[in-house]
Design a protein around this motif. Sequence first.
Motif, PDB file in Angstrom:
ATOM      1  N   ILE A 109       0.854  -1.186   0.000  1.00 19.34           N
ATOM      2  CA  ILE A 109       0.000   0.000   0.000  1.00 19.34           C
ATOM      3  C   ILE A 109       0.890   1.236   0.000  1.00 19.34           C
ATOM      4  O   ILE A 109       1.826   1.334   0.794  1.00 19.34           O
ATOM      5  CB  ILE A 109      -0.964   0.017   1.197  1.00 19.34           C
ATOM      6  N   ARG A 110       0.598   2.137  -0.916  1.00 25.31           N
ATOM      7  CA  ARG A 110       1.385   3.362  -1.059  1.00 25.31           C
ATOM      8  C   ARG A 110       0.482   4.575  -0.889  1.00 25.31           C
ATOM      9  O   ARG A 110      -0.654   4.583  -1.368  1.00 25.31           O
ATOM     10  CB  ARG A 110       2.024   3.391  -2.449  1.00 25.31           C
ATOM     11  N   LEU A 111       0.969   5.576  -0.185  1.00 23.70           N
ATOM     12  CA  LEU A 111       0.242   6.830   0.003  1.00 23.70           C
ATOM     13  C   LEU A 111       1.039   7.985  -0.596  1.00 23.70           C
ATOM     14  O   LEU A 111       2.261   8.075  -0.401  1.00 23.70           O
ATOM     15  CB  LEU A 111       0.002   7.108   1.491  1.00 23.70           C
ATOM     16  N   ALA A 112       0.352   8.864  -1.323  1.00 23.54           N
ATOM     17  CA  ALA A 112       0.975  10.061  -1.891  1.00 23.54           C
ATOM     18  C   ALA A 112       0.546  11.263  -1.068  1.00 23.54           C
ATOM     19  O   ALA A 112      -0.650  11.465  -0.825  1.00 23.54           O
ATOM     20  CB  ALA A 112       0.552  10.230  -3.345  1.00 23.54           C
ATOM     21  N   ARG A 113       1.531  12.064  -0.644  1.00 21.71           N
ATOM     22  CA  ARG A 113       1.256  13.244   0.187  1.00 21.71           C
ATOM     23  C   ARG A 113       2.134  14.412  -0.265  1.00 21.71           C
ATOM     24  O   ARG A 113       3.234  14.209  -0.809  1.00 21.71           O
ATOM     25  CB  ARG A 113       1.552  12.940   1.661  1.00 21.71           C
ATOM     26  N   ASN A 114       1.655  15.617  -0.001  1.00 21.23           N
ATOM     27  CA  ASN A 114       2.429  16.827  -0.286  1.00 21.23           C
ATOM     28  C   ASN A 114       2.325  17.789   0.884  1.00 21.23           C
ATOM     29  O   ASN A 114       1.317  17.801   1.601  1.00 21.23           O
ATOM     30  CB  ASN A 114       1.908  17.504  -1.558  1.00 21.23           C
ATOM     31  N   LEU A 115       3.363  18.580   1.089  1.00 21.00           N
ATOM     32  CA  LEU A 115       3.366  19.561   2.170  1.00 21.00           C
ATOM     33  C   LEU A 115       2.599  20.809   1.730  1.00 21.00           C
ATOM     34  O   LEU A 115       2.775  21.296   0.609  1.00 21.00           O
ATOM     35  CB  LEU A 115       4.800  19.930   2.550  1.00 21.00           C
ATOM     36  N   LEU A 170       4.810   7.210   0.760  1.00 26.53           N
ATOM     37  CA  LEU A 170       5.008   6.162   1.765  1.00 26.53           C
ATOM     38  C   LEU A 170       4.549   4.832   1.185  1.00 26.53           C
ATOM     39  O   LEU A 170       3.477   4.756   0.582  1.00 26.53           O
ATOM     40  CB  LEU A 170       4.180   6.451   3.025  1.00 26.53           C
ATOM     41  N   GLN A 171       5.348   3.801   1.354  1.00 32.14           N
ATOM     42  CA  GLN A 171       4.902   2.482   0.914  1.00 32.14           C
ATOM     43  C   GLN A 171       5.250   1.435   1.964  1.00 32.14           C
ATOM     44  O   GLN A 171       6.315   1.467   2.570  1.00 32.14           O
ATOM     45  CB  GLN A 171       5.501   2.097  -0.440  1.00 32.14           C
ATOM     46  N   VAL A 172       4.304   0.536   2.179  1.00 31.33           N
ATOM     47  CA  VAL A 172       4.487  -0.576   3.109  1.00 31.33           C
ATOM     48  C   VAL A 172       4.282  -1.871   2.357  1.00 31.33           C
ATOM     49  O   VAL A 172       3.371  -1.987   1.525  1.00 31.33           O
ATOM     50  CB  VAL A 172       3.490  -0.479   4.289  1.00 31.33           C
ATOM     51  N   MET A 173       5.142  -2.856   2.614  1.00 27.75           N
ATOM     52  CA  MET A 173       5.053  -4.149   1.943  1.00 27.75           C
ATOM     53  C   MET A 173       4.913  -5.269   2.965  1.00 27.75           C
ATOM     54  O   MET A 173       5.603  -5.267   3.986  1.00 27.75           O
ATOM     55  CB  MET A 173       6.282  -4.379   1.066  1.00 27.75           C
ATOM     56  N   GLN A 174       4.033  -6.202   2.668  1.00 26.43           N
ATOM     57  CA  GLN A 174       3.838  -7.385   3.486  1.00 26.43           C
ATOM     58  C   GLN A 174       3.965  -8.614   2.591  1.00 26.43           C
ATOM     59  O   GLN A 174       3.506  -8.619   1.456  1.00 26.43           O
ATOM     60  CB  GLN A 174       2.456  -7.376   4.141  1.00 26.43           C
ATOM     61  N   SER A 175       4.561  -9.671   3.116  1.00 29.17           N
ATOM     62  CA  SER A 175       4.670 -10.909   2.355  1.00 29.17           C
ATOM     63  C   SER A 175       3.307 -11.586   2.269  1.00 29.17           C
ATOM     64  O   SER A 175       2.542 -11.600   3.239  1.00 29.17           O
ATOM     65  CB  SER A 175       5.677 -11.849   3.026  1.00 29.17           C
ATOM     66  N   TRP A 234      -2.135  -1.923   5.430  1.00 32.27           N
ATOM     67  CA  TRP A 234      -2.885  -0.682   5.652  1.00 32.27           C
ATOM     68  C   TRP A 234      -2.671  -0.155   7.065  1.00 32.27           C
ATOM     69  O   TRP A 234      -2.426   1.045   7.259  1.00 32.27           O
ATOM     70  CB  TRP A 234      -4.361  -0.896   5.375  1.00 32.27           C
ATOM     71  N   GLU A 235      -2.739  -1.007   8.054  1.00 33.76           N
ATOM     72  CA  GLU A 235      -2.557  -0.574   9.434  1.00 33.76           C
ATOM     73  C   GLU A 235      -1.174   0.036   9.631  1.00 33.76           C
ATOM     74  O   GLU A 235      -1.014   1.055  10.320  1.00 33.76           O
ATOM     75  CB  GLU A 235      -2.771  -1.754  10.378  1.00 33.76           C
ATOM     76  N   GLN A 236      -0.171  -0.568   9.010  1.00 29.15           N
ATOM     77  CA  GLN A 236       1.191  -0.066   9.183  1.00 29.15           C
ATOM     78  C   GLN A 236       1.406   1.261   8.465  1.00 29.15           C
ATOM     79  O   GLN A 236       1.996   2.199   9.012  1.00 29.15           O
ATOM     80  CB  GLN A 236       2.208  -1.099   8.693  1.00 29.15           C
ATOM     81  N   GLU A 257     -10.676   2.219   2.928  1.00 30.16           N
ATOM     82  CA  GLU A 257     -11.180   0.869   3.191  1.00 30.16           C
ATOM     83  C   GLU A 257     -11.912   0.293   1.989  1.00 30.16           C
ATOM     84  O   GLU A 257     -11.777  -0.901   1.680  1.00 30.16           O
ATOM     85  CB  GLU A 257     -12.104   0.877   4.408  1.00 30.16           C
ATOM     86  N   GLU A 258     -12.649   1.135   1.272  1.00 31.11           N
ATOM     87  CA  GLU A 258     -13.373   0.662   0.086  1.00 31.11           C
ATOM     88  C   GLU A 258     -12.410   0.280  -1.035  1.00 31.11           C
ATOM     89  O   GLU A 258     -12.632  -0.711  -1.745  1.00 31.11           O
ATOM     90  CB  GLU A 258     -14.340   1.746  -0.399  1.00 31.11           C
ATOM     91  N   LEU A 259     -11.355   1.054  -1.203  1.00 29.85           N
ATOM     92  CA  LEU A 259     -10.375   0.750  -2.240  1.00 29.85           C
ATOM     93  C   LEU A 259      -9.597  -0.523  -1.914  1.00 29.85           C
ATOM     94  O   LEU A 259      -9.309  -1.339  -2.799  1.00 29.85           O
ATOM     95  CB  LEU A 259      -9.427   1.934  -2.420  1.00 29.85           C
ATOM     96  N   ILE A 260      -9.255  -0.690  -0.640  1.00 25.52           N
ATOM     97  CA  ILE A 260      -8.565  -1.912  -0.225  1.00 25.52           C
ATOM     98  C   ILE A 260      -9.471  -3.120  -0.455  1.00 25.52           C
ATOM     99  O   ILE A 260      -9.031  -4.156  -0.976  1.00 25.52           O
ATOM    100  CB  ILE A 260      -8.134  -1.817   1.255  1.00 25.52           C
ATOM    101  N   ALA A 261     -10.743  -2.972  -0.104  1.00 26.15           N
ATOM    102  CA  ALA A 261     -11.698  -4.075  -0.283  1.00 26.15           C
ATOM    103  C   ALA A 261     -11.864  -4.428  -1.758  1.00 26.15           C
ATOM    104  O   ALA A 261     -12.012  -5.604  -2.117  1.00 26.15           O
ATOM    105  CB  ALA A 261     -13.041  -3.705   0.327  1.00 26.15           C
TER     106      ALA A 261
END
Length: 362
Positions: A29-35, A128-133, A141-143, A236-240
Amino acid sequence: MELNELTNASGEWLRGAGPESDIVISSRIRLARNLADFPFLSRATEADRAAIEQILQDTISKLIEEKKLDPNTLYIKVGDIDQLDRMFLVERQLISRELADATGARSVVIDPQERYSVMINEEDHVRLQVMQSGLNLQAAWEQVNRLDDLIEEHVVYAFSDRLGYLTACPTNVGTGIRVSVMLHLPALVITRQIEKVFKSLQKISLAVRGLYGEGSQAMGDFYQISNQITLGLTEEELIAKVADIVPVLIDYERQARDFLIRESHETLHDRVSRAFGILRTAQTISSEETMHLLSSVRMGLNLGLISDLQIPTINKLFVHTQPAHLQKLAGNDLDSAARNIERATYLRRHLDGNKPNGPTQN
């Protein structure tokens, strides 16, 4: 922690563990953010880029001091490392090719276990990106949500009450989330059903990309499935949406594997045995051929056609035989011909003593 310490290690997404890990390599899961106080990077000056990088570096340092991040967290200024190290991080899926090839102030933050990375000044100020095996989108998502919250304690993100998070690319506006699952689908490729599957995915607004994301080819029968839009739906809808379709793809691949075992057992066993034999004996071999052959071996291992070999070993070989990894492991720069020889040597060393199982009667 130093960058070179990653060379011989295997990151989270290579563990070969987690639900459905015979087919699902990883969940990301990756999140895009800007300041809020700075323009998008396409309009930012060099001074803006440097200021953004400094703010985020200070933020990471504070989080480490507060013991909210691992003290061994690695912070790398991408502009300060050479091309080989940048490509190493791309092969490791810790940075994008865009970040590697860009210019100006840019950085990456890497978790020691490679469970997450934070790219600074890629397309957006923060990625930000988080990877799970395996298939584990909820844990990812939680991380990533926790990591996002920690950073937002120290910075102000660009946000609109009407549109949500503001991003450089319109397709990311809203949640800024990209949910992706990497799957190994060799049987669907062999049975020529893969294109039909892709067309079905496109109809429900899911994108299909290769091993290294957007613009990359599907090497080794690896495919990334991800959402195409983020606006108008919650995280949550996109993850589902992605989570609901992946079990269907897994079922298709399992059916295709069952068909090959049932209807073409000897042909399949021959394919796997030949692939394994070449990998164990080749004196020179290209990266492309290695990926193709390892794909057959990985499927054969999961189908019980090969003994005394572990999935994490095969997963590691997919990455460690890539050009930058080979050169890092060898300790010196190698041209294409030398890499092909070094790759064959590396494969023989790691596969020696393993063998295919004998054919079974149906």
